[in-house]
Design a protein around this motif. Structure first.
Motif, PDB file in Angstrom:
ATOM      1  N   THR A   8      15.644  13.221   7.292  1.00  0.00           N
ATOM      2  CA  THR A   8      15.777  14.411   6.622  1.00  0.00           C
ATOM      3  C   THR A   8      14.466  14.683   5.595  1.00  0.00           C
ATOM      4  OG1 THR A   8      17.955  13.815   6.104  1.00  0.00           O
ATOM      5  CG2 THR A   8      16.978  15.314   4.811  1.00  0.00           C
ATOM      6  N   ALA A   9      13.912  13.541   5.141  1.00  0.00           N
ATOM      7  CA  ALA A   9      12.619  13.755   4.496  1.00  0.00           C
ATOM      8  C   ALA A   9      11.527  14.291   5.477  1.00  0.00           C
ATOM      9  CB  ALA A   9      12.268  12.553   3.833  1.00  0.00           C
ATOM     10  N   ALA A  10      11.500  13.802   6.802  1.00  0.00           N
ATOM     11  CA  ALA A  10      10.313  13.869   7.620  1.00  0.00           C
ATOM     12  C   ALA A  10      10.621  15.684   8.118  1.00  0.00           C
ATOM     13  CB  ALA A  10      10.713  13.165   9.001  1.00  0.00           C
ATOM     14  N   GLU A  11      11.774  15.984   8.149  1.00  0.00           N
ATOM     15  CA  GLU A  11      11.965  17.410   8.654  1.00  0.00           C
ATOM     16  C   GLU A  11      11.496  18.324   7.506  1.00  0.00           C
ATOM     17  OE1 GLU A  11      16.075  17.381   9.900  1.00  0.00           O
ATOM     18  OE2 GLU A  11      15.725  16.807  11.838  1.00  0.00           O
ATOM     19  N   GLU A  12      11.864  17.860   6.294  1.00  0.00           N
ATOM     20  CA  GLU A  12      11.707  18.903   5.241  1.00  0.00           C
ATOM     21  C   GLU A  12       9.801  18.929   4.970  1.00  0.00           C
ATOM     22  OE1 GLU A  12      11.931  19.433   0.217  1.00  0.00           O
ATOM     23  OE2 GLU A  12      13.165  17.762   1.255  1.00  0.00           O
ATOM     24  N   ALA A  13       9.374  17.608   5.293  1.00  0.00           N
ATOM     25  CA  ALA A  13       8.020  17.556   5.111  1.00  0.00           C
ATOM     26  C   ALA A  13       7.285  18.282   6.102  1.00  0.00           C
ATOM     27  CB  ALA A  13       7.453  16.205   5.121  1.00  0.00           C
ATOM     28  N   ALA A  14       7.629  18.251   7.489  1.00  0.00           N
ATOM     29  CA  ALA A  14       7.324  18.979   8.414  1.00  0.00           C
ATOM     30  C   ALA A  14       7.171  20.502   8.696  1.00  0.00           C
ATOM     31  CB  ALA A  14       7.953  18.507   9.860  1.00  0.00           C
ATOM     32  N   SER A  15       8.311  20.999   7.732  1.00  0.00           N
ATOM     33  CA  SER A  15       8.573  22.521   7.470  1.00  0.00           C
ATOM     34  C   SER A  15       7.342  22.724   6.570  1.00  0.00           C
ATOM     35  CB  SER A  15       9.889  22.850   6.887  1.00  0.00           C
ATOM     36  OG  SER A  15      10.645  22.518   7.982  1.00  0.00           O
ATOM     37  N   ASN A  16       7.284  21.960   5.471  1.00  0.00           N
ATOM     38  CA  ASN A  16       6.167  22.504   4.578  1.00  0.00           C
ATOM     39  C   ASN A  16       4.786  22.382   5.149  1.00  0.00           C
ATOM     40  OD1 ASN A  16       8.068  22.963   2.145  1.00  0.00           O
ATOM     41  ND2 ASN A  16       8.251  20.765   1.893  1.00  0.00           N
ATOM     42  N   ALA A  17       4.566  21.456   6.002  1.00  0.00           N
ATOM     43  CA  ALA A  17       3.179  21.168   6.445  1.00  0.00           C
ATOM     44  C   ALA A  17       2.753  22.353   7.481  1.00  0.00           C
ATOM     45  CB  ALA A  17       3.260  20.068   7.208  1.00  0.00           C
ATOM     46  N   LEU A  18       3.863  22.745   8.394  1.00  0.00           N
ATOM     47  CA  LEU A  18       3.551  23.822   9.180  1.00  0.00           C
ATOM     48  C   LEU A  18       3.466  25.112   8.525  1.00  0.00           C
ATOM     49  CD1 LEU A  18       6.386  22.884  11.840  1.00  0.00           C
ATOM     50  CD2 LEU A  18       3.757  22.969  12.210  1.00  0.00           C
ATOM     51  N   ALA A  19       4.019  25.268   7.418  1.00  0.00           N
ATOM     52  CA  ALA A  19       3.654  26.486   6.450  1.00  0.00           C
ATOM     53  C   ALA A  19       2.448  26.574   6.072  1.00  0.00           C
ATOM     54  CB  ALA A  19       4.778  26.749   5.544  1.00  0.00           C
ATOM     55  N   LEU A  25       3.278  13.094   3.526  1.00  0.00           N
ATOM     56  CA  LEU A  25       4.628  12.769   3.340  1.00  0.00           C
ATOM     57  C   LEU A  25       5.489  12.643   4.630  1.00  0.00           C
ATOM     58  CD1 LEU A  25       5.761  15.262   0.095  1.00  0.00           C
ATOM     59  CD2 LEU A  25       5.188  12.760   0.243  1.00  0.00           C
ATOM     60  N   LEU A  26       5.096  13.492   5.931  1.00  0.00           N
ATOM     61  CA  LEU A  26       5.690  13.538   7.008  1.00  0.00           C
ATOM     62  C   LEU A  26       5.600  12.251   7.544  1.00  0.00           C
ATOM     63  CD1 LEU A  26       7.111  14.619   9.588  1.00  0.00           C
ATOM     64  CD2 LEU A  26       4.862  15.872   9.998  1.00  0.00           C
ATOM     65  N   GLU A  27       4.391  11.622   7.674  1.00  0.00           N
ATOM     66  CA  GLU A  27       4.252  10.311   8.251  1.00  0.00           C
ATOM     67  C   GLU A  27       4.898   9.373   7.563  1.00  0.00           C
ATOM     68  OE1 GLU A  27       0.175   9.264   9.756  1.00  0.00           O
ATOM     69  OE2 GLU A  27      -0.435  11.210   9.755  1.00  0.00           O
ATOM     70  N   LEU A  28       4.816   9.310   6.247  1.00  0.00           N
ATOM     71  CA  LEU A  28       5.489   8.436   5.435  1.00  0.00           C
ATOM     72  C   LEU A  28       6.870   8.356   5.808  1.00  0.00           C
ATOM     73  CD1 LEU A  28       3.517   8.780   1.923  1.00  0.00           C
ATOM     74  CD2 LEU A  28       3.540   6.967   3.373  1.00  0.00           C
ATOM     75  N   LEU A  38       0.801  -1.294   0.182  1.00  0.00           N
ATOM     76  CA  LEU A  38       0.099  -0.094  -0.012  1.00  0.00           C
ATOM     77  C   LEU A  38       0.989   1.217   0.059  1.00  0.00           C
ATOM     78  CD1 LEU A  38      -3.059   0.582  -0.072  1.00  0.00           C
ATOM     79  CD2 LEU A  38      -2.743   0.802   2.386  1.00  0.00           C
ATOM     80  N   VAL A  39       1.964   1.119   0.568  1.00  0.00           N
ATOM     81  CA  VAL A  39       2.795   2.545   0.720  1.00  0.00           C
ATOM     82  C   VAL A  39       3.064   3.071  -0.419  1.00  0.00           C
ATOM     83  CG1 VAL A  39       5.131   3.263   1.422  1.00  0.00           C
ATOM     84  CG2 VAL A  39       3.619   2.172   3.086  1.00  0.00           C
ATOM     85  N   PRO A  40       3.717   2.451  -1.467  1.00  0.00           N
ATOM     86  CA  PRO A  40       3.919   2.896  -2.849  1.00  0.00           C
ATOM     87  C   PRO A  40       2.812   3.644  -3.465  1.00  0.00           C
ATOM     88  CG  PRO A  40       4.807   0.714  -2.667  1.00  0.00           C
ATOM     89  CD  PRO A  40       3.995   0.945  -1.618  1.00  0.00           C
ATOM     90  N   ILE A  41       1.525   2.994  -3.279  1.00  0.00           N
ATOM     91  CA  ILE A  41       0.460   3.742  -3.909  1.00  0.00           C
ATOM     92  C   ILE A  41       0.063   5.062  -3.142  1.00  0.00           C
ATOM     93  CG2 ILE A  41      -2.098   3.345  -4.500  1.00  0.00           C
ATOM     94  CD1 ILE A  41      -1.483   0.340  -4.060  1.00  0.00           C
ATOM     95  N   VAL A  42       0.213   5.043  -2.050  1.00  0.00           N
ATOM     96  CA  VAL A  42      -0.049   6.257  -1.147  1.00  0.00           C
ATOM     97  C   VAL A  42       1.007   7.411  -1.462  1.00  0.00           C
ATOM     98  CG1 VAL A  42      -0.240   7.357   1.026  1.00  0.00           C
ATOM     99  CG2 VAL A  42      -0.950   4.947   0.704  1.00  0.00           C
ATOM    100  N   VAL A  43       2.275   6.743  -1.456  1.00  0.00           N
ATOM    101  CA  VAL A  43       3.345   7.920  -2.015  1.00  0.00           C
ATOM    102  C   VAL A  43       3.162   8.503  -3.487  1.00  0.00           C
ATOM    103  CG1 VAL A  43       5.707   8.020  -2.694  1.00  0.00           C
ATOM    104  CG2 VAL A  43       4.957   6.781  -0.676  1.00  0.00           C
ATOM    105  N   TYR A  44       2.643   7.512  -4.265  1.00  0.00           N
ATOM    106  CA  TYR A  44       2.249   8.165  -5.663  1.00  0.00           C
ATOM    107  C   TYR A  44       1.120   9.015  -5.644  1.00  0.00           C
ATOM    108  CZ  TYR A  44       1.112   8.197 -10.625  1.00  0.00           C
ATOM    109  OH  TYR A  44       0.833   8.548 -11.991  1.00  0.00           O
ATOM    110  N   ALA A  45      -0.088   8.879  -4.854  1.00  0.00           N
ATOM    111  CA  ALA A  45      -1.244   9.685  -4.800  1.00  0.00           C
ATOM    112  C   ALA A  45      -0.859  10.809  -4.034  1.00  0.00           C
ATOM    113  CB  ALA A  45      -2.044   9.038  -3.981  1.00  0.00           C
TER     114      ALA A  45
END
Length: 450
Positions: free
Chosen positions: A393-404, A382-385, A357-364
Motif C-alpha cells: 500500500t505504501a509503495a503504490e502511494e509513493a510510486a504515484s507521488n513519484a511519477l507525478a 519512500l517507494l524503495e523503503l 540505517l533504515v530509520p535514519i533514512v526514513v526520518y531524513a
C-alpha cells in the motif's frame, strides 16, 4: 624593526554549528591554524573584536577590510557576516584575500569557483591534528605567493577585478550593454525551456545559436547543460562541459554532473577520476559521493552479468561504503542513504547495518517532505523503503507521488532498476514480490524504456 604588513582575519567567533550539525570551534581554528601560518608568512595578524560582529557594521571594520594589505576568510558555515565582509573586501581590493573552509560542508555556488584551502575537523570541532601541518603549510604558501606577487603584478583574487574590465571605473555605455545582455539571457533561457520539450535536436539548435560560450551568461550555459541531462543526452553534456569557460567548468555542480554523464556513457574510470578529484579539492559531500557510489554500483552490476562473482562481491562492498560516506557527509540527504540500504539488502547475507540505517533514512526523507517542496527523489526514496519493508500500500502511494513529480527520463529508469534488483534478490531467497512488477513497469513506461 619595521612594521610588518597587516593580515585581517574574517571568521566567526566561538563555537558555531555548520550545515551538517557539526560544532566548529572557530577560536581554536584561529589559534592553532591561522595565527601560526600568518605569522610564519611574515604578516601581523588582526582579527575583528567580538563586539564588532553583532549588529551594524562599524567604521573600524570597513577600514580594516579596505586598508589591510592581506586578508584570510574562513567560509565554513557560510556565515552571513563573513560573506558580507568578503564582498566588501572583493569590491575594495583586487588582491590578496585567501579563503579557507572546513571539509564536509559545501561552498555556496557563487564562491565555489574561487580557490579555497580545505582543512579537516576533529570530533571536537578543531583542526584535525594530522591535517594541521598540511593546512598551515598551504596557508603559508598562499600568503607567501601573494607577497611575492605584490612586488611584481598583484594576484587578482577578487572576481570583480578579474572578470569585469575597467572595474571600478565602468563606463555608462557598459550598463546599457548589461541591460541588453540581461534581456538576451532571459530570452535564451525561455528558448532552452521550449527546446527541452522538443528533444535533443532542438537543444542542439539552441546551442548552435549561442555563439562563444565565454560571451554567454553562466545561467544560460548551465540551463542548457542540465537540459541535455533531462533528455539523457550524456555525450552533449560532456562536450558542453569541455567548452565551458574554466571557472564555470570547475564548479562543483558542473564537475558532479560531468561525472554522472561520463559514467552513463560507460566511461566509469574517467568519472571516478573527476569525482575523486572533486572530493580532494572541495571536501566530501553527499551529492559527490552519491554519484561516485553509482559508478561502483554499475561496475558491480557488470561484474555480476559477466559471472565474475568474487570481483562482484568486492565492488558491491565498495559501492555500499561509498554511499555510506555520502550519507554521513549530510544526513539530511536521503539519496545516498537509500542507495546504501538497498545495496546492503542485496548482499548475501544482507548487511545487518541496514536495520540501524533504515530509520535514519526514513526520518531524513520525511523531514524533507514536511519542511520543503518534495521532489521526485523524495518519493522515490519512500517507494524503495516501502518495497524493502514489503508494504504494498505504501509503495503504490509513493510510486504515484513519484511519477507525478518525475522531471527527467533517467529518474524513473534509475528507480525501476533499483526495484528490479530488490525483487530479483528476494525471489532468489524464495520470497515473492510480484506486486512490485506493475510499479517497475509504470516507471519504465514513464521513462520511455523499451
Amino acid at each position: 624593526m619595521a612594521n610588518q604588513p597587516l593580515c585581517f582575519i574574517l571568521m566567526p567567533f566561538g563555537k558555531k554549528p555548520d550545515a551538517t550539525g557539526r560544532i566548529v570551534d572557530f577560536d581554536a581554528v584561529y589559534r592553532e591554524l591561522i595565527v601560526p601560518a600568518v605569522t610564519e608568512a611574515g604578516l601581523d595578524v588582526l582579527r575583528a573584536d567580538a563586539e564588532m560582529t553583532g549588529g551594524i557594521i562599524h567604521k573600524p571594520m570597513f577600514e580594516r577590510l579596505v586598508l589591510c594589505e592581506y586578508a584570510v576568510a574562513d567560509l565554513t558555515t557560510a556565515n552571513a557576516n563573513v560573506f558580507y565582509e568578503l564582498g566588501v573586501r572583493h569590491a575594495a581590493r583586487p588582491w590578496s584575500t585567501v579563503l579557507l573552509f572546513a571539509e564536509g560542508g559545501r561552498l555556496p555556488f557563487d564562491v565555489a569557483p574561487l580557490r579555497a584551502i580545505p582543512y579537516r575537523l576533529s570530533a571536537e570541532g578543531k583542526v584535525e591534528a594530522d591535517d594541521l601541518p598540511t593546512a598551515r603549510a598551504a596557508l603559508v604558501d598562499r600568503l607567501a605567493a601573494a607577497r611575492r606577487a605584490a612586488a611584481d603584478v598583484p594576484l587578482k583574487d577578487s572576481p570583480l577585478y578579474e572578470l569585469l574590465d575597467d572595474y571600478p571605473g565602468l563606463a555608462h555605455t557598459k550598463t546599457d550593454v548589461f541591460r541588453e545582455q540581461v534581456r538576451s539571457s532571459e530570452e535564451r533561457k525561455a528558448g532552452i525551456a521550449a527546446a527541452r520539450g522538443q528533444g535533443l535536436d532542438a537543444l542542439r539548435s539552441v546551442e548552435a545559436s549561442l555563439g562563444p560560450l565565454a560571451d554567454t551568461g553562466s545561467a544560460v550555459v548551465i540551463d542548457l547543460f542540465l537540459s541535455y541531462r533531462a533528455v539523457s543526452a550524456w555525450q552533449p553534456m560532456v562536450d558542453l562541459a569541455g567548452r565551458m569557460p574554466r571557472p564555470l567548468a570547475e564548479t562543483v555542480m558542473v564537475q558532479e554532473q560531468l561525472g554522472l554523464a561520463l559514467n552513463r556513457l560507460g566511461r566509469g574510470a574517467e568519472a571516478e577520476v573527476v569525482l575523486k578529484n572533486l572530493i580532494e579539492k572541495r571536501g566530501p559531500s553527499s551529492e559527490t559521493y552519491g554519484i561516485l557510489g553509482r559508478v561502483y554500483k554499475d561496475r558491480w552490476k557488470a561484474a555480476v552479468e559477466s559471472g565474475n562473482r568474487i570481483k562482484a562481491v568486492g565492488l558491491l562492498n565498495q559501492a555500499v561504503e561509498t554511499y555510506l560516506q555520502g550519507f554521513e557527509a549530510d544526513w539530511r540527504d536521503a539519496y545516498p542513504g537509500i542507495n546504501a540500504v538497498t545495496l546492503m539488502e542485496l548482499k548475501e547475507p544482507p548487511d545487518p547495518r541496514r536495520q540501524k540505517l533504515v530509520p535514519i533514512v526514513v526520518y531524513a526523507v520525511e523531514r524533507r517532505i514536511a519542511v520543503g517542496k518534495p521532489d521526485y527523489w523524495d518519493y522515490a526514496t519512500l517507494l524503495e523503503l516501502a518495497v524493502l519493508a514489503k508494504d504494498q500500500t505504501a509503495a503504490e502511494e509513493a510510486a504515484s507521488n513519484a511519477l507525478a513529480r518525475m522531471r527527467e527520463l533517467w529518474e524513473g529508469e534509475t528507480t525501476a532498476g533499483n526495484l528490479r534488483l530488490i525483487r530479483k534478490t528476494r525471489e532468489k531467497r524464495g520470497e515473492s514480490l510480484e506486486w512490485a512488477v506493475p510499479l517497475e513497469q509504470a516507471l519504465d513506461l514513464a521513462a520511455d524504456v523499451t
